[in-house]
Design a protein around this motif. Structure first.
Motif, short mmCIF file in Angstrom:
data_model
loop_
_atom_site.label_atom_id
_atom_site.label_comp_id
_atom_site.label_asym_id
_atom_site.label_seq_id
_atom_site.Cartn_x
_atom_site.Cartn_y
_atom_site.Cartn_z
N THR A 144 -4.77 4.89 16.97
CA THR A 144 -5.50 6.12 17.32
C THR A 144 -6.97 6.05 16.91
N ARG A 145 -7.32 5.08 16.10
CA ARG A 145 -8.72 4.94 15.69
C ARG A 145 -9.49 4.18 16.76
N ASP A 146 -10.66 4.67 17.11
CA ASP A 146 -11.44 4.04 18.17
C ASP A 146 -12.69 3.36 17.61
N TRP A 147 -12.60 2.88 16.37
CA TRP A 147 -13.72 2.16 15.77
C TRP A 147 -13.18 0.88 15.11
N PRO A 148 -14.02 -0.07 14.81
CA PRO A 148 -13.57 -1.29 14.13
C PRO A 148 -13.04 -0.93 12.73
N GLN A 149 -11.75 -1.07 12.55
CA GLN A 149 -11.11 -0.61 11.32
C GLN A 149 -11.24 -1.64 10.20
N LEU A 150 -11.57 -1.14 9.02
CA LEU A 150 -11.60 -1.97 7.82
C LEU A 150 -10.43 -1.57 6.93
N LEU A 151 -9.47 -2.47 6.78
CA LEU A 151 -8.39 -2.24 5.82
C LEU A 151 -8.80 -2.93 4.53
N HIS A 152 -9.02 -2.15 3.49
CA HIS A 152 -9.47 -2.75 2.23
C HIS A 152 -8.78 -2.07 1.05
N ILE A 153 -8.51 -2.86 0.05
CA ILE A 153 -7.93 -2.36 -1.19
C ILE A 153 -8.74 -2.92 -2.36
N ALA A 154 -8.67 -2.23 -3.48
CA ALA A 154 -9.32 -2.69 -4.71
C ALA A 154 -8.34 -2.51 -5.86
N THR A 155 -8.13 -3.57 -6.61
CA THR A 155 -7.25 -3.53 -7.78
C THR A 155 -7.89 -4.35 -8.89
N ASP A 156 -7.33 -4.24 -10.08
CA ASP A 156 -7.71 -5.19 -11.13
C ASP A 156 -7.45 -6.60 -10.62
N GLY A 157 -8.42 -7.48 -10.75
CA GLY A 157 -8.22 -8.85 -10.31
C GLY A 157 -7.09 -9.54 -11.06
N GLU A 158 -6.83 -9.08 -12.28
CA GLU A 158 -5.78 -9.69 -13.09
C GLU A 158 -4.39 -9.46 -12.50
N THR A 159 -4.31 -8.56 -11.50
CA THR A 159 -3.05 -8.39 -10.77
C THR A 159 -2.59 -9.72 -10.19
N TYR A 160 -3.54 -10.53 -9.77
CA TYR A 160 -3.23 -11.77 -9.06
C TYR A 160 -3.02 -12.93 -10.04
N GLY A 161 -1.95 -12.84 -10.83
CA GLY A 161 -1.59 -13.95 -11.69
C GLY A 161 -1.28 -13.57 -13.12
N HIS A 162 -2.00 -12.61 -13.67
CA HIS A 162 -1.75 -12.21 -15.07
C HIS A 162 -0.74 -11.07 -15.13
#
Length: 575
Positions: A250-268
């Motif tokens: 339903t969105r008629d614009w270039p969609q940006l799917l973005h998330i932000a988390t603590d980087g330490e999520t990825y491994g620690h």
């Protein structure tokens, strides 16, 4: 319409260095590693620089750097530690930013961060400026370019903070969806309210500031919560499917799917989370499911067509705004249900009192030597990054009213170091956890103590005694500890170091190891003028004359010592 994906990692550890040694000491809770920086580097920062992608038979297909394909920021104090203690990982991070610039239309993956992760809405205006300036200069020094975006500690925000970011040339920052209050199309008069974090995160928003400046805001998708807490990273394909579910026809614009988390999520926080992230990036690219991007590139291609207003004094990690760093709001890490955090307010009040008095003395004494003491403080980051004699001399040439004598240079450096520690004492982790006697809160009190020690003999007398008196209102949950005064006297003062203690360390350790004529002892030089050691099977004696010099302030002293060891456990000596 085209679909874009941007994953942001906020990589950060609080500064853990002993304020007197400028080195991280052993932290028992990080076992089997020396300290938490080392442990998280092994579990997260290093793996993300060389993450494995496996095939269906769990054989390694490729080894990739996640940093090249994501958006990230690293805390400046963490990078300072990493540069010395894990140089290969440090270099891999810098290289990844350069690689991302080649892939993302000249826009690097790295964002800057406010310098030592203090909660900006709770800071003074002057301190906000210094945090942003130091964050920018540190970034330029390391990444060799100006940062387009800047991460705010805990995404804590107010309009003044955004205005200061914009004033210093920052184009954008990232906030949580619940921090948006309302938005409207450019040119419209009617605002659309966004209750319950209902802002559409798939585009950029322009925020008009009271000064007339502007800044772009990105509000990350709520999927970030699932990534952080629901083990979405156990499967790269599952992670991708969760991402793709958010895109809407339903969105008629270039969609940006973005998330932000603590980087330490990825491994620690999540073991092998780096591999889940690498697999997700690989799956997206291999199947052409979306275009990987970063914020700078997306902003250039698709600038905002909506403006937004924010909820001030909010953050991503406190349901009560920014009270987690100011009061007993109910947010805690869940260790002991019967504990309270009533100590948070009195601790901040005590530090605010100290900050203001140190600032007054900084102006009084510094004003006699420096053209503009606060401008000198803002520029002091250049000395922090390069403490060579030539650089210090150049700094003094830029900022001193008249050519300075050697003792006056030491006074100026001590004043500026006093201010550095007065900023470090607001590092956010000091308030985040449950108990004031924890290592994070003790660390910020140590910074306060170091600031007071640096000011001794320069600022007004009696300041430390008054500060210790205020700490009695900082009440611990542990009856045997009592309050902040006890913590200061038992956990902080015993860790203080001066030149006499440096020489004592040198003297006793010289019974067991051989030092060069010019030795380095943490952030001190010890230059041997005379030394004699006599040893037998039962005893060892050492006497000497040395010059001890601080590599930070330039203070020095010529001291004599005599130490003796009887047997294996009996040591005596003096300096």
């Amino acid at each position: 319409m085209k679909r874009y994906v941007c994953i942001h990692g906020h990589f950060y550890q609080p500064p853990r260095e002993n304020p007197w040694l400028e080195e991280v000491e052993v932290q028992d809770s990080a076992v089997p590693y020396h300290d938490w920086n080392q442990r998280v580097t092994a579990e997260c920062y290093a793996p993300n620089s060389a993450s494995r992608i496996l095939d269906g038979d769990r054989r390694i297909m490729d080894i990739v750097s996640n940093y090249t394909k994501m958006s990230f920021n690293f805390g400046p104090t963490l990078l300072s530690w990493m540069e010395k203690s894990s140089p290969e990982v440090y270099q891999a991070i810098l290289d990844a930013d350069r690689q991302s610039m080649e892939w993302r239309s000249g826009h690097g993956a790295a964002l800057a961060q406010v310098y030592n992760h203090l909660i900006m809405p709770l800071a003074s205006t002057r301190d906000k400026h210094t945090q942003v300036i130091w964050g920018i200069r540190d970034f330029e020094h390391r990444f060799q370019r100006f940062p387009e975006g800047m991460w705010l500690a805990e995404t804590a925000v107010d309009l003044e903070t955004l205005d200061i970011l914009a004033e210093h040339g920052i184009l954008f920052t990232i906030l949580a969806p619940h921090q948006a209050a309302r938005f409207r199309n450019f040119g419209d008069e009617t605002w659309t309210e966004t209750p319950d974090a209902s802002i559409d995160p798939s585009r950029a928003y322009l925020c008009r500031l009271p000064s007339g400046r502007i800044i772009t805001l990105f509000f990350y998708d709520r999927l970030a919560q699932a990534v952080a807490f629901e083990k979405v990273l156990d499967s790269g394909e599952t992670f991708v499917n969760r991402l793709l579910d958010i895109f809407s026809e339903t969105r008629d614009w270039p969609q940006l799917l973005h998330i932000a988390t603590d980087g330490e999520t990825y491994g620690h926080h999540q073991t092998f989370g780096d591999m889940g992230l690498a697999a997700a990036f690989n799956h997206i690219e291999a199947h052409d499911l979306a275009t990987l991007t970063n914020y700078g590139e997306y902003l250039e291609m698709h600038p905002p067509v909506h403006e937004v207003e924010i909820h001030e004094n909010t953050s991503w990690s406190c349901a009560h705004g920014i009270e987690r760093w100011n009061s007993d709001c109910g947010c805690n890490s869940g260790g002991y249900s019967h504990w309270n955090q009533q100590w948070r307010g009195p601790l901040r009040t005590s530090l605010d009192w100290l900050r203001d008095r140190l600032a007054s003395e900084f102006m009084r004494v510094g004003g006699r030597l420096l053209k503009d003491p606060w401008q000198a403080r803002n520029d002091y980051i250049r000395v922090m990054l390069d403490r060579s004699a030539e650089n210090v001399e150049a700094f003094m040439g830029r900022h001193s009213i008249l050519p300075l004598e050697a003792d006056e240079i030491i006074t100026v450096v001590k004043l500026l170091e006093m201010q550095r520690h007065a900023l470090l004492m607001y590092t956010s982790c000091g308030w985040f956890f449950d108990e004031v006697s924890g290592i994070e809160a003790v660390q910020v009190i140590q910074y306060a103590s170091r600031a007071l020690q640096l000011g001794a003999g320069i600022v007004e007398e009696g300041m430390e005694k008054a500060f210790i008196g205020k700490l009695k209102f900082v009440v611990s949950n542990i009856a045997d500890i009592g309050n902040g005064t006890w913590i200061y006297e038992h956990f902080v003062l015993p860790t203080r170091v001066d030149l006499n203690k440096v020489v004592a360390h040198f003297a006793f350790s010289s019974l067991f190891e051989e030092y060069e004529e010019h030795a380095r002892v943490f952030c001190y030089h010890v230059d041997r003028q005379a030394y004699l050691k006599l040893c037998s099977d039962e005893a060892c004696l050492a006497i000497g004359l040395v010059d001890a010099i601080s590599t930070i302030t330039g203070e020095s002293a010529r001291l004599t010592f005599g130490v003796v060891r009887f047997g294996s456990h009996d040591f005596k000596g003096g300096v």
